[in-house]
Write a protein that holds these residues in place. Structure first.
Motif, PDB file in Angstrom:
ATOM      1  N   UNK A   1       0.833  -1.206   0.000  1.00 47.71           N
ATOM      2  CA  UNK A   1       0.000   0.000   0.000  1.00 47.71           C
ATOM      3  C   UNK A   1       0.867   1.255   0.000  1.00 47.71           C
ATOM      4  N   UNK A   2       1.914   1.251   0.847  1.00 48.93           N
ATOM      5  CA  UNK A   2       2.789   2.426   0.930  1.00 48.93           C
ATOM      6  C   UNK A   2       3.488   2.678  -0.408  1.00 48.93           C
ATOM      7  N   UNK A   3       3.947   1.599  -1.044  1.00 50.06           N
ATOM      8  CA  UNK A   3       4.724   1.754  -2.284  1.00 50.06           C
ATOM      9  C   UNK A   3       3.838   1.960  -3.515  1.00 50.06           C
ATOM     10  N   UNK A   4       2.768   1.176  -3.603  1.00 51.67           N
ATOM     11  CA  UNK A   4       1.924   1.230  -4.803  1.00 51.67           C
ATOM     12  C   UNK A   4       0.661   2.078  -4.620  1.00 51.67           C
ATOM     13  N   UNK A   5       0.160   2.168  -3.370  1.00 53.01           N
ATOM     14  CA  UNK A   5      -1.096   2.863  -3.127  1.00 53.01           C
ATOM     15  C   UNK A   5      -0.965   4.355  -2.886  1.00 53.01           C
ATOM     16  N   UNK A   6       0.039   4.757  -2.125  1.00 62.24           N
ATOM     17  CA  UNK A   6       0.194   6.181  -1.803  1.00 62.24           C
ATOM     18  C   UNK A   6       0.382   7.074  -3.027  1.00 62.24           C
ATOM     19  N   UNK A   7       1.046   6.602  -4.112  1.00 59.07           N
ATOM     20  CA  UNK A   7       1.163   7.460  -5.300  1.00 59.07           C
ATOM     21  C   UNK A   7      -0.182   7.929  -5.850  1.00 59.07           C
ATOM     22  N   UNK A   8      -1.249   7.136  -5.643  1.00 62.07           N
ATOM     23  CA  UNK A   8      -2.570   7.552  -6.092  1.00 62.07           C
ATOM     24  C   UNK A   8      -3.091   8.730  -5.266  1.00 62.07           C
ATOM     25  N   UNK A   9      -2.476   8.942  -4.094  1.00 63.51           N
ATOM     26  CA  UNK A   9      -2.851  10.069  -3.237  1.00 63.51           C
ATOM     27  C   UNK A   9      -1.860  11.220  -3.376  1.00 63.51           C
TER      28      UNK A   9
ATOM     29  N   UNK B   1       1.431  10.908  -2.992  1.00 58.31           N
ATOM     30  CA  UNK B   1       2.613  10.695  -2.144  1.00 58.31           C
ATOM     31  C   UNK B   1       3.453   9.592  -2.770  1.00 58.31           C
ATOM     32  N   UNK B   2       4.604   9.957  -3.310  1.00 62.31           N
ATOM     33  CA  UNK B   2       5.465   8.980  -3.981  1.00 62.31           C
ATOM     34  C   UNK B   2       6.728   8.767  -3.152  1.00 62.31           C
ATOM     35  N   UNK B   3       6.935   7.524  -2.739  1.00 65.97           N
ATOM     36  CA  UNK B   3       8.115   7.166  -1.958  1.00 65.97           C
ATOM     37  C   UNK B   3       8.924   6.129  -2.722  1.00 65.97           C
ATOM     38  N   UNK B   4      10.243   6.212  -2.605  1.00 65.77           N
ATOM     39  CA  UNK B   4      11.054   5.193  -3.267  1.00 65.77           C
ATOM     40  C   UNK B   4      10.950   3.871  -2.511  1.00 65.77           C
ATOM     41  N   UNK B   5      11.526   2.834  -3.066  1.00 61.76           N
ATOM     42  CA  UNK B   5      11.380   1.495  -2.507  1.00 61.76           C
ATOM     43  C   UNK B   5      11.914   1.406  -1.079  1.00 61.76           C
ATOM     44  N   UNK B   6      13.112   1.920  -0.861  1.00 58.81           N
ATOM     45  CA  UNK B   6      13.725   1.818   0.463  1.00 58.81           C
ATOM     46  C   UNK B   6      12.912   2.572   1.503  1.00 58.81           C
ATOM     47  N   UNK B   7      12.478   3.783   1.181  1.00 62.87           N
ATOM     48  CA  UNK B   7      11.679   4.577   2.115  1.00 62.87           C
ATOM     49  C   UNK B   7      10.352   3.887   2.412  1.00 62.87           C
ATOM     50  N   UNK B   8       9.739   3.302   1.390  1.00 68.75           N
ATOM     51  CA  UNK B   8       8.464   2.598   1.576  1.00 68.75           C
ATOM     52  C   UNK B   8       8.628   1.437   2.545  1.00 68.75           C
ATOM     53  N   UNK B   9       9.721   0.705   2.395  1.00 66.48           N
ATOM     54  CA  UNK B   9       9.983  -0.424   3.283  1.00 66.48           C
ATOM     55  C   UNK B   9      10.112   0.042   4.724  1.00 66.48           C
ATOM     56  N   UNK B  10      10.902   1.081   4.942  1.00 63.68           N
ATOM     57  CA  UNK B  10      11.119   1.558   6.309  1.00 63.68           C
ATOM     58  C   UNK B  10       9.849   2.147   6.912  1.00 63.68           C
ATOM     59  N   UNK B  11       9.091   2.893   6.134  1.00 62.94           N
ATOM     60  CA  UNK B  11       7.847   3.477   6.640  1.00 62.94           C
ATOM     61  C   UNK B  11       6.887   2.374   7.087  1.00 62.94           C
TER      62      UNK B  11
END
Length: 215
Positions: free
Chosen positions: A68-76, A78-88
């Motif tokens: 959700x953080x990596x693929x879902x947030x961009x629809x809102x 909010x774009x995070x890279x892979x590493x940031x998405x994992x840590x979040x």
């Protein structure tokens, strides 16, 4: 030899695994202690917000949360890279579990401790930081230790986002060399990691419990 060929990829995968482990632990536990302390103040609105947060984080799979953080947030937006998405995803998930553990530890402290602090002239904040919280953390250390061991193994989930962690390195080696032996090496490495984590948590538990010192 196969082992010599596996050293570098397994080492690189282990480094990624340890980075996720330490990064998650470094942020999630302190944040959980702060959040549980705020929750202990008894504000109904704040308590409701935290309860909803914990319910969502504990009630949905960590794997889904990462996606959700990596693929879902961009629809809102909010774009995070892979590493940031994992840590979040990892930090928020483990923060929720640690919050509940610490909250239980705080509630397990005898109310007489608080009353004794008032008699001795401690302010409410001072009593909490110097007396209540240390006892609460001591009470919940075994439960925190169990979550730490779970975290070591949960790091294998980051492969869903394409991260080259330990398990992915082992699976790649299995496909490359046509043998399941790399999985044995991966299992041994995970076992060593959990044993080290268990030993460290045991030492911390002994250092915080006067009755166990000298053992």
């Amino acid at each position: 030899m196969l082992l010599e060929q596996l050293v570098q990829p397994l080492l690189q995968g282990s480094i990624v695994t340890l980075q996720v482990f330490f990064g998650t632990l470094l942020f999630s536990l302190p944040l959980a202690i702060i959040a549980a302390s705020i929750q202990n103040m008894g504000n109904k609105v704040i308590n409701l917000v935290f309860k909803v947060f914990v319910m969502i984080e504990r009630g949905t799979p960590l794997l889904l949360q990462m996606m959700f953080v990596f693929f879902g947030l961009p629809y809102m937006g909010i774009v995070l890279d892979r590493t940031t998405s994992i840590f979040v995803a990892f930090i928020l998930n483990y923060m929720a579990y640690f919050m509940e553990i610490v909250r239980g530890g705080i509630q397990s402290v005898d109310v007489g401790q608080k009353e004794a602090c008032q008699v001795l002239g401690y302010s409410e904040a001072s009593a909490y930081v110097r007396v209540i919280l240390p006892q609460a953390l001591q009470n919940c250390l075994p439960s925190i230790g169990n979550e730490v061991l779970t975290l070591v193994k949960d790091t294998s989930l980051i492969t869903v986002l394409g991260a080259s962690e330990l398990l992915k390195a082992g699976r790649t080696a299995v496909n490359t060399y046509g043998t399941a032996i790399p999985f044995i090496y991966v299992g041994v490495i995970y076992l060593l990691m959990t044993m080290c984590a268990a030993w460290v948590m045991g030492r911390i538990e002994k250092s915080m419990d006067p009755s166990m010192k000298g053992e």
